[in-house]
Design an enzyme around this catalytic site. Structure first.
Site, PDB file in Angstrom:
ATOM      1  N   SER A 135       0.867  -1.042  -0.303  1.00 13.11           N
ATOM      2  CA  SER A 135      -0.296   0.094  -0.200  1.00 13.11           C
ATOM      3  C   SER A 135       1.457   1.481  -0.253  1.00 13.11           C
ATOM      4  O   SER A 135       2.034   1.210   0.968  1.00 13.11           O
ATOM      5  CB  SER A 135      -0.734  -0.333   1.141  1.00 13.11           C
ATOM      6  OG  SER A 135      -1.471  -1.024   1.188  1.00 13.11           O
ATOM      7  N   GLU A 136       0.149   2.623  -0.413  1.00  6.68           N
ATOM      8  CA  GLU A 136       1.198   3.895  -0.635  1.00  6.68           C
ATOM      9  C   GLU A 136      -0.832   4.213  -0.218  1.00  6.68           C
ATOM     10  O   GLU A 136      -1.177   4.402  -0.360  1.00  6.68           O
ATOM     11  CB  GLU A 136       1.440   3.823  -1.956  1.00  6.68           C
ATOM     12  CG  GLU A 136       2.503   2.843  -2.317  1.00  6.68           C
ATOM     13  CD  GLU A 136       3.634   3.295  -3.845  1.00  6.68           C
ATOM     14  OE1 GLU A 136       3.057   4.509  -3.926  1.00  6.68           O
ATOM     15  OE2 GLU A 136       4.443   2.640  -4.083  1.00  6.68           O
ATOM     16  N   SER A 141      -7.019   0.261  -2.571  1.00  5.28           N
ATOM     17  CA  SER A 141      -7.870  -0.917  -2.686  1.00  5.28           C
ATOM     18  C   SER A 141      -7.384  -0.620  -4.957  1.00  5.28           C
ATOM     19  O   SER A 141      -7.179  -1.823  -4.708  1.00  5.28           O
ATOM     20  CB  SER A 141      -9.668  -0.231  -3.115  1.00  5.28           C
ATOM     21  OG  SER A 141      -9.982   0.206  -1.718  1.00  5.28           O
ATOM     22  N   TRP A 165       1.329   2.656   5.821  1.00  2.63           N
ATOM     23  CA  TRP A 165       0.546   1.513   6.712  1.00  2.63           C
ATOM     24  C   TRP A 165       1.362  -0.093   7.257  1.00  2.63           C
ATOM     25  O   TRP A 165       0.542  -0.850   7.170  1.00  2.63           O
ATOM     26  CB  TRP A 165      -1.145   1.272   6.204  1.00  2.63           C
ATOM     27  CG  TRP A 165      -1.708   2.162   5.457  1.00  2.63           C
ATOM     28  CD1 TRP A 165      -2.369   2.464   4.276  1.00  2.63           C
ATOM     29  CD2 TRP A 165      -2.586   3.015   6.275  1.00  2.63           C
ATOM     30  NE1 TRP A 165      -2.881   3.710   4.052  1.00  2.63           N
ATOM     31  CE2 TRP A 165      -3.205   3.936   5.967  1.00  2.63           C
ATOM     32  CE3 TRP A 165      -3.047   3.308   7.574  1.00  2.63           C
ATOM     33  CZ2 TRP A 165      -4.312   5.228   6.054  1.00  2.63           C
ATOM     34  CZ3 TRP A 165      -3.149   4.181   8.526  1.00  2.63           C
ATOM     35  CH2 TRP A 165      -4.097   5.169   7.155  1.00  2.63           C
ATOM     36  N   THR A 167       2.306  -3.182   8.011  1.00  5.47           N
ATOM     37  CA  THR A 167       2.241  -3.479   9.651  1.00  5.47           C
ATOM     38  C   THR A 167       3.440  -4.887   9.546  1.00  5.47           C
ATOM     39  O   THR A 167       4.671  -4.822   8.929  1.00  5.47           O
ATOM     40  CB  THR A 167       1.333  -4.815   9.552  1.00  5.47           C
ATOM     41  OG1 THR A 167      -0.264  -4.516   9.092  1.00  5.47           O
ATOM     42  CG2 THR A 167       0.593  -6.097  10.931  1.00  5.47           C
ATOM     43  N   GLU A 250      -4.114 -16.152  -0.020  1.00  6.05           N
ATOM     44  CA  GLU A 250      -4.508 -16.742   1.041  1.00  6.05           C
ATOM     45  C   GLU A 250      -4.367 -15.559   2.181  1.00  6.05           C
ATOM     46  O   GLU A 250      -4.831 -16.689   2.786  1.00  6.05           O
ATOM     47  CB  GLU A 250      -3.489 -17.382   0.431  1.00  6.05           C
ATOM     48  CG  GLU A 250      -3.146 -18.293  -0.749  1.00  6.05           C
ATOM     49  CD  GLU A 250      -2.166 -19.317  -0.829  1.00  6.05           C
ATOM     50  OE1 GLU A 250      -0.840 -19.092  -0.106  1.00  6.05           O
ATOM     51  OE2 GLU A 250      -2.466 -20.276  -2.134  1.00  6.05           O
ATOM     52  N   GLY A 348     -22.696  -4.132  29.647  1.00  2.00           N
ATOM     53  CA  GLY A 348     -22.945  -3.106  30.574  1.00  2.00           C
ATOM     54  C   GLY A 348     -22.417  -2.084  31.102  1.00  2.00           C
ATOM     55  O   GLY A 348     -21.296  -1.658  29.962  1.00  2.00           O
ATOM     56  N   GLU A 372      -6.104  -5.752   4.005  1.00  3.33           N
ATOM     57  CA  GLU A 372      -6.110  -6.871   2.753  1.00  3.33           C
ATOM     58  C   GLU A 372      -7.271  -7.304   1.667  1.00  3.33           C
ATOM     59  O   GLU A 372      -8.129  -8.328   1.836  1.00  3.33           O
ATOM     60  CB  GLU A 372      -5.995  -8.176   3.309  1.00  3.33           C
ATOM     61  CG  GLU A 372      -4.291  -8.325   4.629  1.00  3.33           C
ATOM     62  CD  GLU A 372      -3.626  -9.647   4.494  1.00  3.33           C
ATOM     63  OE1 GLU A 372      -4.227 -10.183   3.715  1.00  3.33           O
ATOM     64  OE2 GLU A 372      -3.065  -9.631   5.418  1.00  3.33           O
TER      65      GLU A 372
HETATM   66  C1  LIG Z   1      -3.766  -1.184  10.856  1.00  2.26           C
HETATM   67  C2  LIG Z   1      -3.662  -1.293   8.853  1.00  2.26           C
HETATM   68  C3  LIG Z   1      -2.741  -2.115   9.050  1.00  2.26           C
HETATM   69  C4  LIG Z   1      -1.996  -2.690   7.010  1.00  2.26           C
HETATM   70  N1  LIG Z   1      -1.827  -3.146   7.011  1.00  2.26           N
HETATM   71  C5  LIG Z   1      -0.977  -3.044   5.815  1.00  2.26           C
HETATM   72  C6  LIG Z   1      -0.276  -3.971   5.398  1.00  2.26           C
HETATM   73  O1  LIG Z   1       1.024  -4.721   6.365  1.00  2.26           O
HETATM   74  N2  LIG Z   1       0.464  -3.731   4.280  1.00  2.26           N
HETATM   75  C7  LIG Z   1       0.459  -3.237   2.825  1.00  2.26           C
HETATM   76  O2  LIG Z   1       0.022  -3.425   2.142  1.00  2.26           O
HETATM   77  N3  LIG Z   1      -1.047  -2.634   3.312  1.00  2.26           N
HETATM   78  C8  LIG Z   1      -1.332  -2.357   4.887  1.00  2.26           C
HETATM   79  N4  LIG Z   1      -3.081  -1.995   5.472  1.00  2.26           N
HETATM   80  C9  LIG Z   1      -3.260  -1.261   4.037  1.00  2.26           C
HETATM   81  C10 LIG Z   1      -4.331  -1.532   3.655  1.00  2.26           C
HETATM   82  O3  LIG Z   1      -4.615  -2.582   3.374  1.00  2.26           O
HETATM   83  C11 LIG Z   1      -5.496  -0.374   2.907  1.00  2.26           C
HETATM   84  O4  LIG Z   1      -5.843   0.593   3.875  1.00  2.26           O
HETATM   85  C12 LIG Z   1      -6.656  -1.235   2.582  1.00  2.26           C
HETATM   86  O5  LIG Z   1      -6.169  -1.678   1.363  1.00  2.26           O
HETATM   87  C13 LIG Z   1      -7.683   0.181   2.084  1.00  2.26           C
HETATM   88  O6  LIG Z   1      -6.490   1.083   1.140  1.00  2.26           O
HETATM   89  P1  LIG Z   1      -7.430   2.651   1.658  1.00  2.26           P
HETATM   90  O7  LIG Z   1      -7.034   2.674   2.486  1.00  2.26           O
HETATM   91  O8  LIG Z   1      -6.796   3.755   0.596  1.00  2.26           O
HETATM   92  O9  LIG Z   1      -8.733   2.914   1.413  1.00  2.26           O
HETATM   93  P2  LIG Z   1      -9.648   3.291  -0.216  1.00  2.26           P
HETATM   94  O10 LIG Z   1      -9.119   2.111  -1.406  1.00  2.26           O
HETATM   95  O11 LIG Z   1      -9.102   4.722  -0.298  1.00  2.26           O
HETATM   96  O12 LIG Z   1     -10.528   2.821   0.062  1.00  2.26           O
HETATM   97  C14 LIG Z   1     -11.908   4.120   1.098  1.00  2.26           C
HETATM   98  C15 LIG Z   1     -13.190   2.951   0.457  1.00  2.26           C
HETATM   99  O13 LIG Z   1     -13.722   3.007  -0.441  1.00  2.26           O
HETATM  100  C16 LIG Z   1     -13.681   2.335  -1.070  1.00  2.26           C
HETATM  101  N5  LIG Z   1     -13.911   1.394  -2.536  1.00  2.26           N
HETATM  102  C17 LIG Z   1     -12.731   1.469  -2.640  1.00  2.26           C
HETATM  103  N6  LIG Z   1     -13.125   1.455  -4.293  1.00  2.26           N
HETATM  104  C18 LIG Z   1     -14.582   0.749  -4.825  1.00  2.26           C
HETATM  105  C19 LIG Z   1     -14.583   0.123  -5.458  1.00  2.26           C
HETATM  106  N7  LIG Z   1     -13.831   0.033  -6.588  1.00  2.26           N
HETATM  107  N8  LIG Z   1     -15.881  -0.257  -4.880  1.00  2.26           N
HETATM  108  C20 LIG Z   1     -16.936   0.041  -3.716  1.00  2.26           C
HETATM  109  N9  LIG Z   1     -15.974   0.342  -3.354  1.00  2.26           N
HETATM  110  C21 LIG Z   1     -14.626   0.793  -3.361  1.00  2.26           C
HETATM  111  C22 LIG Z   1     -13.397   0.891   0.090  1.00  2.26           C
HETATM  112  O14 LIG Z   1     -14.056  -0.124   0.063  1.00  2.26           O
HETATM  113  C23 LIG Z   1     -13.633   1.668   1.332  1.00  2.26           C
HETATM  114  O15 LIG Z   1     -14.405   1.972   1.761  1.00  2.26           O
HETATM  115  C24 LIG Z   1      -3.259  -1.648   6.113  1.00  2.26           C
HETATM  116  C25 LIG Z   1      -3.840  -0.803   6.801  1.00  2.26           C
HETATM  117  C26 LIG Z   1      -4.163  -0.767   8.507  1.00  2.26           C
HETATM  118  C27 LIG Z   1      -4.955   0.247   9.038  1.00  2.26           C
END
Ligand SMILES: Cc1cc2nc3c(=O)[nH]c(=O)nc-3n(C[C@H](O)[C@H](O)[C@H](O)COP(=O)(O)OP(=O)(O)OC[C@H]3O[C@@H](n4cnc5c(N)ncnc54)[C@H](O)[C@@H]3O)c2cc1C
Length: 388
Positions: A135-136, A141, A165, A167, A250, A348, A372
């Site tokens: 992620s960046e 997503s 983000w 872990t 997985e 409660g 994930e």
């Molecule tokens: C505590 C924590 C640990 C993490 N650990 C890791 C890690 O170890 N390695 C790593 O690479 N990443 C990690 N992540 C990143 C995590 O995988 C992402 O936060 C996640 O994939 C969502 O991406 P985003 O935060 O950019 O949200 P966005 O992609 O911006 O999504 C925001 C909202 O829009 C919705 N949305 C987006 N696109 C669509 C679509 N096409 N259709 C419908 N709805 C959509 C999503 O469902 C969400 O509700 C971690 C995140 C957290 C918070």
């Protein structure tokens, strides 16, 4: 039609002797070693170093690593059992072990060269934590819109960019980092690199201050002209998207297991509490209204367990499991939120304070629907298969 031998069909939740031994061992460990640390690790948002060492000693940090490389020589299902049991007590501990096994070791076992495996697997089984950096800021997503760049320079690649983000970033020495060799090529430019802590140009940045799973570190990674040997490419150059897709497919079963464990833990606390707490001259578990809520939660937990175990067993059998993995993650994470919420209600006022364990589990539950692959992305996977 010939009926199958009666013992050829096993219920999904029946465990082999090996599985039972492992589950009971980890359950005991979690109660004896993890439980006393849960509150302090949550409060200080810090994973205990002693506990980390104990997890290696227990053999749960290299579950699928072959015994010849110092690992436990186990199955993916073993990882799921371990993550479930640890998460029952602390989902932060569950996710540290989950990322190590279902993402990092999994990617290396499946995609790394024999030389790399020889170099890395014994370390991962014996004291070295791994992290997985896809992620960046701009790509969550839409993971393959990532902007970190990798430029070849002789027998090295030079990496530039920031990961968000991540872990285990605080504890890890090995990082699987995804970057693109050519942004114009879209997903076909994405390449997976093994980056080690200490490599020039690599550093771990800001640590996030989170709602839940606070003992699990989540940090930014900074790559500033970070030189990585070309021999550290995992899989093929330009095929990193395959590494990412397949390991995350997985990995999300592991998150299902984390959420299943959380829900089971919350239910366990709630059953015990409702049998103790008295109102109107009776324990609150004597009220049918409460009994029905507990019964519904137990049914939810059992359904989540069936989905998680089925997806994991399909994966171990080499059968398709993509849809089942998405279903188990979305369902188990929703069950975790529902059961943890009920737990707070039935405790409660005591459910709302840190002195009791369910307040933390309620906060921890939320992450299951985010990382994930968010719940919407899981629904997308399920719908795609349904409508294809
Ligand atoms: C505590 C924590 C640990 C993490 N650990 C890791 C890690 O170890 N390695 C790593 O690479 N990443 C990690 N992540 C990143 C995590 O995988 C992402 O936060 C996640 O994939 C969502 O991406 P985003 O935060 O950019 O949200 P966005 O992609 O911006 O999504 C925001 C909202 O829009 C919705 N949305 C987006 N696109 C669509 C679509 N096409 N259709 C419908 N709805 C959509 C999503 O469902 C969400 O509700 C971690 C995140 C957290 C918070």
């Amino acid at each position: 039609m010939t009926a199958p031998a009666i013992d050829a069909i096993q219920p999904l939740t029946s465990l082999t002797e090996d599985e039972l031994l492992l589950r009971n061992g980890v359950r005991e460990f979690a109660h004896a070693q993890v439980r006393p640390l849960v509150r302090e690790m949550d409060e200080h948002a810090k994973f205990s170093k002693t506990l980390l060492g104990q997890l290696f000693d227990l053999g749960v940090m290299g579950i699928e690593i072959p015994e010849s490389e110092g690992g436990a020589g186990g199955t993916f299902f073993h990882s799921v059992l371990v993550v479930e049991e640890l998460s029952r007590v602390d989902p932060s501990v569950g996710v540290l072990v989950d990322v190590q096994n279902t993402l990092v070791i999994n990617a290396i076992l499946r995609w790394a060269s024999p030389e790399m495996k020889k170099r890395l697997l014994p370390r991962l089984a014996d004291g070295t934590v791994g992290a997985y950096a896809l992620s960046e800021a701009v790509s969550g997503s839409d993971a393959f819109a990532l902007q970190s760049r990798a430029r070849q320079d002789g027998d090295h690649f030079v990496l530039q960019g920031r990961k968000l983000w991540i872990t285990n970033a605080n504890e890890a020495d090995l990082f699987i980092v995804f970057a693109t060799i050519n942004p114009e090529a879209g997903y076909r430019g994405i390449t997976a690199f093994l980056v080690e802590r200490g490599m020039p140009g690599f550093s771990v940045g800001k640590k996030e201050d989170k709602l839940g799973i606070r003992a699990s570190s989540t940090c930014e990674l900074i790559l500033e002209d970070c030189r990585v040997p070309a021999s550290n490419v995992i899989g093929e150059v330009g095929k990193g998207y395959k590494v990412a897709i397949e390991t995350l497919n997985e990995g999300r079963i592991g998150i299902g297991a984390q959420m299943l464990g959380l829900a089971a833990g919350a239910l366990e606390h709630t059953v015990a509490y409702t049998r103790e707490r008295k109102q109107f001259g009776k324990t609150i578990a004597d009220f049918q209204g409460v009994q029905f809520q507990l019964a519904r939660a137990a049914t939810d937990v059992e359904a989540a367990r069936l989905l998680v175990y089925n997806a994991a067993r399909l994966r171990d059998l080499g059968k398709p499991f993509l849809t089942e993995a998405a279903m188990c993650k979305i369902f188990a994470s929703e069950v975790a939120e529902r059961v943890a919420s009920l737990a707070v209600n039935l405790f409660g006022g005591n459910g709302f304070v840190k002195e009791y364990p369910v307040e933390k589990l309620y906060r921890d539950a939320k992450i299951g629907q985010i990382y994930e692959g968010t719940s919407n992305l899981q629904l997308q996977t399920i719908a795609k298969q349904l409508l294809s």
